[in-house]
Design a protein around this motif. Structure first.
Motif, PDB file in Angstrom:
ATOM      1  N   GLU A   1       0.829  -1.202   0.000  1.00 43.64           N
ATOM      2  CA  GLU A   1       0.000   0.000   0.000  1.00 43.64           C
ATOM      3  C   GLU A   1       0.867   1.257   0.000  1.00 43.64           C
ATOM      4  O   GLU A   1       0.563   2.232  -0.694  1.00 43.64           O
ATOM      5  CB  GLU A   1      -0.934   0.009   1.207  1.00 43.64           C
ATOM      6  CG  GLU A   1      -1.884   1.188   1.200  1.00 43.64           C
ATOM      7  CD  GLU A   1      -2.882   1.182   2.346  1.00 43.64           C
ATOM      8  OE1 GLU A   1      -3.481   2.239   2.582  1.00 43.64           O
ATOM      9  OE2 GLU A   1      -3.065   0.132   2.988  1.00 43.64           O
TER      10      GLU A   1
ATOM     11  N   GLU B   1       2.101   1.841  -3.490  1.00 49.59           N
ATOM     12  CA  GLU B   1       1.016   2.351  -4.322  1.00 49.59           C
ATOM     13  C   GLU B   1       0.805   3.845  -4.071  1.00 49.59           C
ATOM     14  O   GLU B   1       0.668   4.631  -5.002  1.00 49.59           O
ATOM     15  CB  GLU B   1      -0.265   1.572  -4.020  1.00 49.59           C
ATOM     16  CG  GLU B   1      -1.424   1.928  -4.916  1.00 49.59           C
ATOM     17  CD  GLU B   1      -2.644   1.070  -4.625  1.00 49.59           C
ATOM     18  OE1 GLU B   1      -3.751   1.649  -4.573  1.00 49.59           O
ATOM     19  OE2 GLU B   1      -2.496  -0.157  -4.445  1.00 49.59           O
ATOM     20  N   ARG B   2       0.832   4.232  -2.818  1.00 49.43           N
ATOM     21  CA  ARG B   2       0.625   5.638  -2.465  1.00 49.43           C
ATOM     22  C   ARG B   2       1.753   6.528  -2.976  1.00 49.43           C
ATOM     23  O   ARG B   2       1.508   7.584  -3.535  1.00 49.43           O
ATOM     24  CB  ARG B   2       0.515   5.796  -0.948  1.00 49.43           C
ATOM     25  CG  ARG B   2      -0.762   5.275  -0.379  1.00 49.43           C
ATOM     26  CD  ARG B   2      -0.784   5.482   1.107  1.00 49.43           C
ATOM     27  NE  ARG B   2      -1.952   4.905   1.721  1.00 49.43           N
ATOM     28  CZ  ARG B   2      -2.264   5.057   2.995  1.00 49.43           C
ATOM     29  NH1 ARG B   2      -1.476   5.745   3.805  1.00 49.43           N
ATOM     30  NH2 ARG B   2      -3.346   4.504   3.480  1.00 49.43           N
TER      31      ARG B   2
ATOM     32  N   ARG C   1       3.863   6.017  -5.366  1.00 46.47           N
ATOM     33  CA  ARG C   1       3.952   6.027  -6.828  1.00 46.47           C
ATOM     34  C   ARG C   1       2.925   6.937  -7.474  1.00 46.47           C
ATOM     35  O   ARG C   1       3.109   7.374  -8.602  1.00 46.47           O
ATOM     36  CB  ARG C   1       3.830   4.607  -7.363  1.00 46.47           C
ATOM     37  CG  ARG C   1       5.091   3.801  -7.124  1.00 46.47           C
ATOM     38  CD  ARG C   1       4.926   2.374  -7.521  1.00 46.47           C
ATOM     39  NE  ARG C   1       6.191   1.653  -7.454  1.00 46.47           N
ATOM     40  CZ  ARG C   1       6.293   0.351  -7.533  1.00 46.47           C
ATOM     41  NH1 ARG C   1       5.196  -0.400  -7.698  1.00 46.47           N
ATOM     42  NH2 ARG C   1       7.473  -0.228  -7.456  1.00 46.47           N
ATOM     43  N   GLU C   2       1.836   7.242  -6.762  1.00 50.67           N
ATOM     44  CA  GLU C   2       0.825   8.151  -7.292  1.00 50.67           C
ATOM     45  C   GLU C   2       1.414   9.521  -7.589  1.00 50.67           C
ATOM     46  O   GLU C   2       0.964  10.211  -8.497  1.00 50.67           O
ATOM     47  CB  GLU C   2      -0.349   8.280  -6.318  1.00 50.67           C
ATOM     48  CG  GLU C   2      -1.213   7.052  -6.240  1.00 50.67           C
ATOM     49  CD  GLU C   2      -2.291   7.144  -5.165  1.00 50.67           C
ATOM     50  OE1 GLU C   2      -2.398   8.206  -4.502  1.00 50.67           O
ATOM     51  OE2 GLU C   2      -3.015   6.153  -4.989  1.00 50.67           O
ATOM     52  N   GLY C   3       2.428   9.917  -6.837  1.00 49.94           N
ATOM     53  CA  GLY C   3       3.033  11.232  -7.021  1.00 49.94           C
ATOM     54  C   GLY C   3       4.248  11.247  -7.924  1.00 49.94           C
ATOM     55  O   GLY C   3       4.875  12.286  -8.094  1.00 49.94           O
TER      56      GLY C   3
ATOM     57  N   ASP D   1       6.127  10.516 -11.699  1.00 47.11           N
ATOM     58  CA  ASP D   1       5.997  10.267 -13.134  1.00 47.11           C
ATOM     59  C   ASP D   1       7.039   9.223 -13.481  1.00 47.11           C
ATOM     60  O   ASP D   1       8.106   9.540 -14.011  1.00 47.11           O
ATOM     61  CB  ASP D   1       6.261  11.545 -13.941  1.00 47.11           C
ATOM     62  CG  ASP D   1       5.152  12.554 -13.812  1.00 47.11           C
ATOM     63  OD1 ASP D   1       3.993  12.128 -13.666  1.00 47.11           O
ATOM     64  OD2 ASP D   1       5.436  13.756 -13.868  1.00 47.11           O
TER      65      ASP D   1
ATOM     66  N   SER E   1      11.352   3.517  -6.031  1.00 42.37           N
ATOM     67  CA  SER E   1      10.184   4.379  -5.833  1.00 42.37           C
ATOM     68  C   SER E   1      10.283   5.092  -4.489  1.00 42.37           C
ATOM     69  O   SER E   1      10.057   6.303  -4.395  1.00 42.37           O
ATOM     70  CB  SER E   1       8.891   3.567  -5.888  1.00 42.37           C
ATOM     71  OG  SER E   1       8.686   3.008  -7.162  1.00 42.37           O
TER      72      SER E   1
END
Length: 139
Positions: free
Chosen positions: A20, A23-24, A26-28, A30, A106
């Motif tokens: 989790e 995932e969080r 990586r949202e920010g 590119d 990441s």
């Protein structure tokens, strides 16, 4: 949730698993693929290989990449730091962090962003994806 004392303030720490968390964060980012990373390097981006020595010895190196052990990354890339690498010239520097398979990179990229390197990102699939794409590797 747990709590911890930080100075005079109590901070509530949310408990999340690593999947989790990845995932969080990586949202920010590119995140870039191998070809994009290759092109970015040709345009002046700094590729930073954070793999440990045994993997570099086994699999090779990306030509031109700066090798920085993960535990030294923030010190070596902070443009204001006293232990910075010569390549750490600006907070505007585009940095692509490379680990073995694209997981640790990441988290490392997010750490660099927290230092103000707002263009830091990482390579999807890491060195293994670079190699599988047939991009240059030296031994």
């Amino acid at each position: 949730m747990g709590t911890e004392q930080v100075g005079t303030e109590q901070v509530v720490a949310e408990r999340v698993g690593i999947d989790e968390l990845l995932e969080r964060v990586r949202e920010g980012l590119d995140r870039v693929g191998p070809r994009e990373a290759f092109e970015a390097a040709a345009e002046g981006a700094l590729l930073v290989d954070i793999r440990y020595a045994a993997l570099r010895e086994r699999d090779g190196l990306i030509p031109g990449a700066l090798v920085v052990e993960r535990n030294e990354l923030e010190w070596r890339l902070d443009p204001q730091g006293s232990h910075r690498a010569a390549e750490a010239t600006s907070h505007d520097l585009r940095v692509v962090v490379v680990c073995n398979e694209g997981y640790a990179s990441s988290l490392a990229a997010v750490s660099l962003r927290q230092l103000g390197l707002h263009r830091a990102t990482d390579l999807v699939g890491g060195f293994q994806a670079w190699k599988a794409e047939g991009l240059p590797v030296t031994h």
